[in-house]
Design an enzyme around this catalytic site. Sequence first.
Site, short mmCIF file in Angstrom:
data_model
loop_
_atom_site.label_atom_id
_atom_site.label_comp_id
_atom_site.label_asym_id
_atom_site.label_seq_id
_atom_site.Cartn_x
_atom_site.Cartn_y
_atom_site.Cartn_z
N ARG A 1 10.40 -3.09 -7.78
CA ARG A 1 9.54 -1.98 -7.32
C ARG A 1 9.46 -0.97 -8.45
NH1 ARG A 1 9.41 1.87 -2.01
NH2 ARG A 1 8.42 -0.03 -1.27
N HIS B 1 0.86 -3.69 -3.09
CA HIS B 1 2.08 -3.73 -2.25
C HIS B 1 2.00 -4.98 -1.35
CE1 HIS B 1 5.63 -2.46 -0.39
NE2 HIS B 1 5.24 -1.42 0.30
N GLN C 1 4.08 -5.68 1.94
CA GLN C 1 3.66 -4.83 3.06
C GLN C 1 2.48 -5.45 3.80
OE1 GLN C 1 4.92 -1.58 4.11
NE2 GLN C 1 3.62 -2.08 5.86
N ASP D 1 -2.42 5.83 4.93
CA ASP D 1 -1.23 5.93 4.08
C ASP D 1 -1.19 7.37 3.57
OD1 ASP D 1 0.98 5.37 2.47
OD2 ASP D 1 -0.21 4.41 0.87
N CYS E 1 1.99 2.11 6.71
CA CYS E 1 3.12 1.41 6.09
C CYS E 1 4.40 2.23 6.15
CB CYS E 1 2.78 1.07 4.64
SG CYS E 1 2.48 2.54 3.62
N ARG F 1 8.46 -6.07 8.15
CA ARG F 1 8.74 -6.13 6.71
C ARG F 1 9.87 -7.12 6.45
NH1 ARG F 1 7.68 -2.25 3.32
NH2 ARG F 1 7.83 -3.98 1.86
N1 NVA Z 1 1.16 4.58 -1.30
C1 NVA Z 1 2.56 4.77 -1.01
C2 NVA Z 1 3.13 3.60 -0.29
C3 NVA Z 1 4.56 3.75 0.12
C4 NVA Z 1 5.13 2.56 0.79
C5 NVA Z 1 3.30 5.04 -2.29
O1 NVA Z 1 3.05 4.33 -3.29
O2 NVA Z 1 4.10 5.97 -2.33
N1 CP Z 2 6.51 0.83 3.45
C1 CP Z 2 7.41 0.84 2.47
O1 CP Z 2 7.30 0.16 1.46
O2 CP Z 2 8.46 1.67 2.70
P1 CP Z 2 9.64 2.02 1.69
O3 CP Z 2 9.06 2.89 0.61
O4 CP Z 2 10.64 2.77 2.54
O5 CP Z 2 10.20 0.76 1.14
#
Ligand code: NVA
Ligand code: CP
Length: 328
Positions: free
Chosen positions: A106, A133, A136, A229, A270, A315
């Site tokens: 990540r 992602h 997800q 989101d 998400c 998830r």
């Molecule tokens: N768009 C958000 C998704 C988090 C799971 C981010 O990248 O922070």
């Molecule tokens: N939805 C998601 O990816 O959550 P986290 O950032 O907590 O992993």
Amino acid sequence: MTLKGRDFLTLLDFTPEEIDYLLELSGELKYKKKNGILHDELRGKNVALIFEKTSTRTRSSFEVAAHDLGMGTTYLDPSGSQIGKKESIADTARVLAGIFDGIEYRGFGQEIVEELAEYSSVPVWNGLTNEYHPTQILADLLTIKEHFGYLKGIKFVYMGDARYNMGNSLMIGCAKMGLEFTACSPAKYFPEKALIEKCEEIAKETGAKLHFIEDPAVACKGADVICTDVWVSMGEPVEVWEERVKELSPYQVNKEKMDIAGENCIFMHCLPSYHDHKTKVGKEMGEKFNMEAFEVTNDVFESEASVVFKEAENRMHTIKAVMLATLK
Ligand code: NVA
Ligand code: CP
């Protein structure tokens, strides 16, 4: 079907049949978990979990899924490894591939996870980048399938910042699986043209439809799913809040939009979400901009229509399917 040895970087790399296979496998693994049926089929293997951004769901899901499959895990946090600072991605990939059977990453640009995969001889799984992602989306598709019983033709409306990881990946997932996808936002927040063109090509094959609509009242009409989101994603500078609040406030998911959609519409997110002031950032920004909530109001978030915690649980089942399918 086998996906052994494959990387999982974006759903663009997978056929509808392969995605369907992963969803079926997720369902089987969920059944086993719920019924106490052991499924430690990957005993003796180990996976590395690299997180250059924070996480609750993705990290927990990879760890629990790996343990249920009988695997060991090593968590590498944003400050605790040499990655990118003292050691290149290419070197890291070759080091970790010699020690582990799979690597989750990540972080920031998609090109980083792609480089990791290029140099790694073991599967690399994308746990979120700025652009995509994909794990997800598997959870989201499973949640929709469980709720409605099918995916094809579902009217899926994504409200808000549609040009970032969630908007991009949902558009891909919907195109692959034959849903009717609508991105609803000001035009500057629509996904990039090149990605839209790719998805339109896919849609021709799958029967999916893609719409890009600026008026929420038009977009939400007859929706089966309204999804959103956060307006400011991880890694973005704090200065963008002001612009996002100004430009995306008309796209906040609230009762009015859910009513336009109709009583059978579900709400998805998400997570994490700024639906109240019970978080540090939600409170600070809420007070600054005089808003109770940002991308979704608390009443919608807490309503019967909201399936966000089912999505979160899924998830784990879907990530487990990705690891099992690519390692067994
Ligand atoms: N768009 C958000 C998704 C988090 C799971 C981010 O990248 O922070
Ligand atoms: N939805 C998601 O990816 O959550 P986290 O950032 O907590 O992993």
